[in-house]
Design a protein around this motif. Structure first.
Motif, short mmCIF file in Angstrom:
data_model
loop_
_atom_site.label_atom_id
_atom_site.label_comp_id
_atom_site.label_asym_id
_atom_site.label_seq_id
_atom_site.Cartn_x
_atom_site.Cartn_y
_atom_site.Cartn_z
N CYS A 12 28.93 -3.30 -29.45
CA CYS A 12 30.16 -2.97 -30.16
C CYS A 12 30.30 -1.44 -30.13
O CYS A 12 29.38 -0.73 -29.70
CB CYS A 12 30.06 -3.44 -31.60
SG CYS A 12 28.65 -2.70 -32.43
N GLY A 14 30.09 0.73 -32.53
CA GLY A 14 29.08 1.46 -33.33
C GLY A 14 27.73 1.55 -32.64
O GLY A 14 27.08 2.60 -32.67
N CYS A 95 26.94 3.91 -38.16
CA CYS A 95 28.29 3.53 -37.71
C CYS A 95 29.31 4.00 -38.76
O CYS A 95 29.10 3.79 -39.96
CB CYS A 95 28.37 2.02 -37.55
SG CYS A 95 30.03 1.50 -37.09
N PHE A 97 31.91 2.73 -39.75
CA PHE A 97 32.36 1.63 -40.61
C PHE A 97 31.37 1.38 -41.75
O PHE A 97 31.74 0.94 -42.83
CB PHE A 97 32.55 0.33 -39.80
CG PHE A 97 33.58 0.46 -38.71
CD1 PHE A 97 34.77 1.13 -38.93
CD2 PHE A 97 33.36 -0.08 -37.45
CE1 PHE A 97 35.74 1.26 -37.93
CE2 PHE A 97 34.31 0.03 -36.44
CZ PHE A 97 35.50 0.70 -36.68
N THR A 163 28.73 -5.79 -42.84
CA THR A 163 29.74 -5.79 -41.77
C THR A 163 29.66 -7.03 -40.88
O THR A 163 30.64 -7.41 -40.26
CB THR A 163 29.58 -4.55 -40.87
OG1 THR A 163 28.23 -4.50 -40.39
CG2 THR A 163 29.92 -3.28 -41.60
N CYS A 191 33.30 -6.20 -40.17
CA CYS A 191 33.74 -5.39 -39.03
C CYS A 191 34.54 -6.24 -38.05
O CYS A 191 34.17 -7.38 -37.77
CB CYS A 191 32.49 -4.84 -38.36
SG CYS A 191 32.87 -4.02 -36.84
N THR A 194 32.69 -7.79 -35.21
CA THR A 194 31.98 -9.03 -35.54
C THR A 194 32.92 -10.21 -35.40
O THR A 194 32.60 -11.21 -34.75
CB THR A 194 31.47 -8.95 -37.00
OG1 THR A 194 30.71 -7.77 -37.14
CG2 THR A 194 30.65 -10.15 -37.37
S1 SF4 Z 1 29.98 -2.00 -38.22
FE1 SF4 Z 1 30.86 -3.04 -36.45
S2 SF4 Z 1 31.13 -1.46 -34.89
FE2 SF4 Z 1 29.72 -0.68 -36.46
S3 SF4 Z 1 27.68 -1.16 -35.69
FE3 SF4 Z 1 28.27 -2.82 -37.07
S4 SF4 Z 1 29.20 -4.36 -35.74
FE4 SF4 Z 1 29.13 -2.45 -34.59
#
Ligand code: SF4
Length: 278
Positions: A12, A14, A95, A97, A163, A191, A194
């Motif tokens: 992903c 992140g 990340c 997020f 997430t 997220c 996900t």
């Molecule tokens: S929050 Fe989402 S983008 Fe960030 S590491 Fe986790 S799965 Fe990946």
């Protein structure tokens, strides 16, 4: 054998970002530590360790003035304080997020909200989130725990989620909590990466005879993809192509491949090539 790959699979945003940041630092540093395994993928971690990255479980194991990588899962505030007290140079690959969840939790805690985290209390991301609210979060992982939660309706509650939890679980728990708590703020912090991977895996599992899910045994999002696919079709969860049983797979005509957000492309490609060779 026909091989179909999920529309969204593998690293992903992140994890890709964290891997690139770590790669750049490991290349130019001698003494560099990762606080916990860099990602939930043994093979990828081994590659980094070969290049000199040292994995430790605790900040106490790192000598003063060295470099430490904070993983994409993030850590609690006291880890930053400890690192600063040892004068460590922090390579923070949390990340964005996850950082956003830390900010929500900190802000609402300051305003005397009770913080509820939907997730697994042992997952590093949840441990980190809890640490931004003085380790006083209420952590619930399923509908049963939500139903049994004792509530003080004179208090205010704020909800965030790990997430990587299943979006359907989030919605169902939200419904339960809404019916029990009068003053509650929900923050859907599941997220989208996900959800995209979960939706794509579900779609794939309806189109194939068998699914191979590629990813770390300790990767929570990989295990969730396996769970979603297994509700529709026979599913194998593997870390590398070496775990595939060629004779067993010969029984199937169309095989689907999906992978968790911490599975590197090179591992997915090896699996696809192996399946195509059957
Ligand atoms: S929050 Fe989402 S983008 Fe960030 S590491 Fe986790 S799965 Fe990946």
């Amino acid at each position: 054998m026909i091989v179909k790959v999920a529309k969204k699979a593998g690293f992903c945003f992140g994890v890709k970002r964290a891997m690139q940041m770590a790669f750049d630092e490991v290349k130019k540093s001698d003494d560099i530590y990762s606080l916990g395994p860099l990602i939930h993928n043994k093979q990828a971690v081994e590659r980094f360790e070969k290049d000199g990255l040292l994995t430790v479980d605790s900040i106490d194991e790192i000598k003063d003035n060295k470099k430490v990588i904070i993983r994409s899962h993030g850590v609690s505030k006291n880890i930053y304080d400890l690192a600063n007290s040892k004068n460590l140079k922090i390579i923070d690959t949390t990340c964005p997020f996850v950082t956003k969840i830390h900010e929500i939790v900190r802000k609402f805690k300051e305003q005397n909200y009770e913080i509820i985290v939907l997730g697994d209390k042992n997952h590093p991301e949840v441990v980190g989130i809890n640490g931004w609210a003085d380790n006083e979060c209420i952590i619930i992982k399923n509908l049963e725990e939500a139903k049994n939660l004792s509530i003080d309706n004179s208090k205010k509650y704020c909800v965030v989620s790990q997430t990587t939890i299943n979006i359907d679980t989030y919605e169902k728990i939200k419904e339960i909590l809404q019916s029990k708590i009068s003053n509650i703020v929900f923050n859907n912090t599941v997220c989208s990466a996900t959800k995209e991977r979960q939706d794509a895996s579900k779609e794939l599992s309806n189109e194939v005879d068998v699914v191979v899910v590629v990813g770390g045994k300790h990767s929570s999002n990989t295990q969730k993809l396996a769970q979603i696919c297994s509700e529709n079709v026979k599913t194998f969860c593997i870390e590398t192509k070496d775990e595939l049983d060629k004779e067993e797979l010969k029984k199937y005509k169309v095989v689907g491949v999906t992978a968790g957000a911490s599975t590197p492309d090179w591992i997915i490609e090896e699996v696809i090539s192996f399946l195509e060779s059957i």
